[in-house]
Design an enzyme around this catalytic site. Structure first.
Site, PDB file in Angstrom:
ATOM      1  CE  LYS A 122      27.213  -3.642  -6.606  1.00 60.23           C
ATOM      2  NZ  LYS A 122      27.222  -2.543  -7.597  1.00 60.23           N
ATOM      3  NE  ARG A 172       6.965   0.551   5.191  1.00 59.33           N
ATOM      4  CZ  ARG A 172       5.738   0.048   5.052  1.00 59.33           C
ATOM      5  NH1 ARG A 172       5.573  -1.210   4.685  1.00 59.33           N
ATOM      6  NH2 ARG A 172       4.686   0.806   5.281  1.00 59.33           N
ATOM      7  NE  ARG A 229      -1.700  -2.282   2.769  1.00 58.06           N
ATOM      8  CZ  ARG A 229      -1.778  -3.553   2.319  1.00 58.06           C
ATOM      9  NH1 ARG A 229      -2.777  -3.903   1.562  1.00 58.06           N
ATOM     10  NH2 ARG A 229      -0.863  -4.452   2.650  1.00 58.06           N
ATOM     11  CB  THR A 230       3.394   2.579   2.337  1.00 56.77           C
ATOM     12  OG1 THR A 230       2.617   2.074   3.420  1.00 56.77           O
ATOM     13  CG2 THR A 230       3.929   3.940   2.680  1.00 56.77           C
ATOM     14  CG  HIS A 236       3.345   3.897   8.768  1.00 53.49           C
ATOM     15  ND1 HIS A 236       3.512   4.703   7.656  1.00 53.49           N
ATOM     16  CD2 HIS A 236       2.895   2.707   8.293  1.00 53.49           C
ATOM     17  CE1 HIS A 236       3.198   4.018   6.566  1.00 53.49           C
ATOM     18  NE2 HIS A 236       2.818   2.804   6.925  1.00 53.49           N
TER      19      HIS A 236
HETATM   20  N1   CP Z   1      -0.395   0.009   5.839  1.00 54.15           N
HETATM   21  C1   CP Z   1       0.800  -0.287   5.297  1.00 54.15           C
HETATM   22  O1   CP Z   1       1.828   0.306   5.672  1.00 54.15           O
HETATM   23  O2   CP Z   1       0.765  -1.250   4.345  1.00 54.15           O
HETATM   24  P1   CP Z   1       2.028  -1.758   3.515  1.00 54.15           P
HETATM   25  O3   CP Z   1       2.959  -2.441   4.513  1.00 54.15           O
HETATM   26  O4   CP Z   1       1.503  -2.692   2.475  1.00 54.15           O
HETATM   27  O5   CP Z   1       2.725  -0.548   2.947  1.00 54.15           O
END
Ligand code: CP
Length: 311
Positions: A82, A103, A53-54, A131
């Site tokens: 590397k 992320r 999603r993100t 988040h």
């Molecule tokens: N909600 C969320 O962060 O989903 P993903 O891990 O799929 O990005």
């Protein structure tokens, strides 16, 4: 705000303004209107942990607004293998992109990255830390469904210890005067420092292991997955796996307008028979990630969002 690392980087007024812009961009996210206000801008998507999603909603948001996206892709195919450091990787992004989304499994990695570069950096999840863009789309969903963010009764359920989405969301909801119920197994309770901070700011907090006891009083149930990947030990995970499960039959006493949310992915904590109820909002919630992120990208890139009219 030059980067977004935690919700503390945003005032309540900024949050509401981002949500207002996001609402105006719904026709663009639905493909009904074309508004290439980010043409010529480049986003670097750096995902050192899995995401559907993100990652994809940032990409959709950028492309719907006419911008371009660079993806680090599979870390195993990057120069990280590397031995390239995060600092050096970020130096490259400073030259290649106008804005970066990161992320990373290490808590604090997004802050470290933003300090390493001149371009804006957005935290898309740092280990068990924060988040904040999930929080923006969560707040958008709540405001869309309830018409307000103020004074709601919200239960956060599941892995509250390692769950970065609930860390960020609880802080934001408290700032809007919501009452919070934390429902988790005793081994996965909300970190004490967060509970202490929230209580000292006057937020009403209830902590319990009972999911079903207070459903009729709630405006929002925010379910989360027990995150196997965060447990240092498989045996510890097995003790709590599957501990909470919401079925359609659990919802008979719920308010008509009570909403069930989930950052997704789900495993087995929401039964598929809930999907057809009026309460289920988790797929709509995921869609709202596109407008929340469109709005944030514009804000951080200094691009004003015009009035949007459907074509
Ligand atoms: N909600 C969320 O962060 O989903 P993903 O891990 O799929 O990005």
């Amino acid at each position: 705000m030059s980067s977004l690392i935690t919700v503390d980087d945003l005032t309540n007024e900024e949050i509401l303004s981002i949500l207002d812009d996001a609402e105006r961009m719904l026709p663009i996210a639905r493909g009904e209107t074309h508004l290439p206000i980010l043409a010529g801008k480049v986003l670097a998507n750096l995902f050192f942990e899995p995401s559907t999603r993100t990652r994809m909603s940032f990409e959709t948001a950028m492309k719907r607004l006419g911008g371009a996206v660079l993806n680090l892709g599979d870390v195993a195919n990057s120069s990280v293998v590397k031995g390239e450091t995060l600092y050096d990787t970020m130096q490259m992004m400073d030259g290649y992109a106008d804005i970066a989304v990161i992320r990373h499994p290490r808590q604090g990695a997004a802050r470290y990255s933003s300090n390493a570069v001149n371009i804006p950096v957005i935290n898309a999840g740092d280990g068990a830390g924060h988040h904040p863009t999930q929080t923006l789309l969560d707040l958008f969903t709540i405001r869309t469904c309830h018409g307000t963010l103020e004074g709601l009764n919200v239960a956060l359920v599941g892995d509250l210890r390692y769950g970065r989405t609930v860390h960020s969301l609880s802080e934001a909801l408290a700032r809007f005067g919501c009452s919070l119920t934390f429902i988790s197994p005793s081994s996965l309770t909300m970190p004490e420092e967060i509970v202490t901070d929230l209580r000292s700011s006057g937020t009403s907090i209830t902590e319990t292991e009972d999911l079903h006891g207070s459903i009729e009083q709630l405006d929002v149930i925010y379910m989360t997955r027990i995150q196997k990947e965060r447990f240092p030990d498989e045996d510890e995970y097995q003790k709590v796996a599957g501990v909470f499960k919401l079925n359609q039959s659990d919802l008979v006493s719920a308010k008509k307008n009570m909403i069930i949310m989930h950052p997704l992915p789900r495993v087995d904590e929401i039964s598929p028979d809930v999907d057809s109820t009026v309460h289920a909002k988790y797929f709509e919630q995921a869609f709202y990630g596109v407008v929340a992120r469109m709005s944030l990208l514009c804000r951080l890139l200094g691009v004003e969002v015009p009035e949007v009219v459907s074509e």
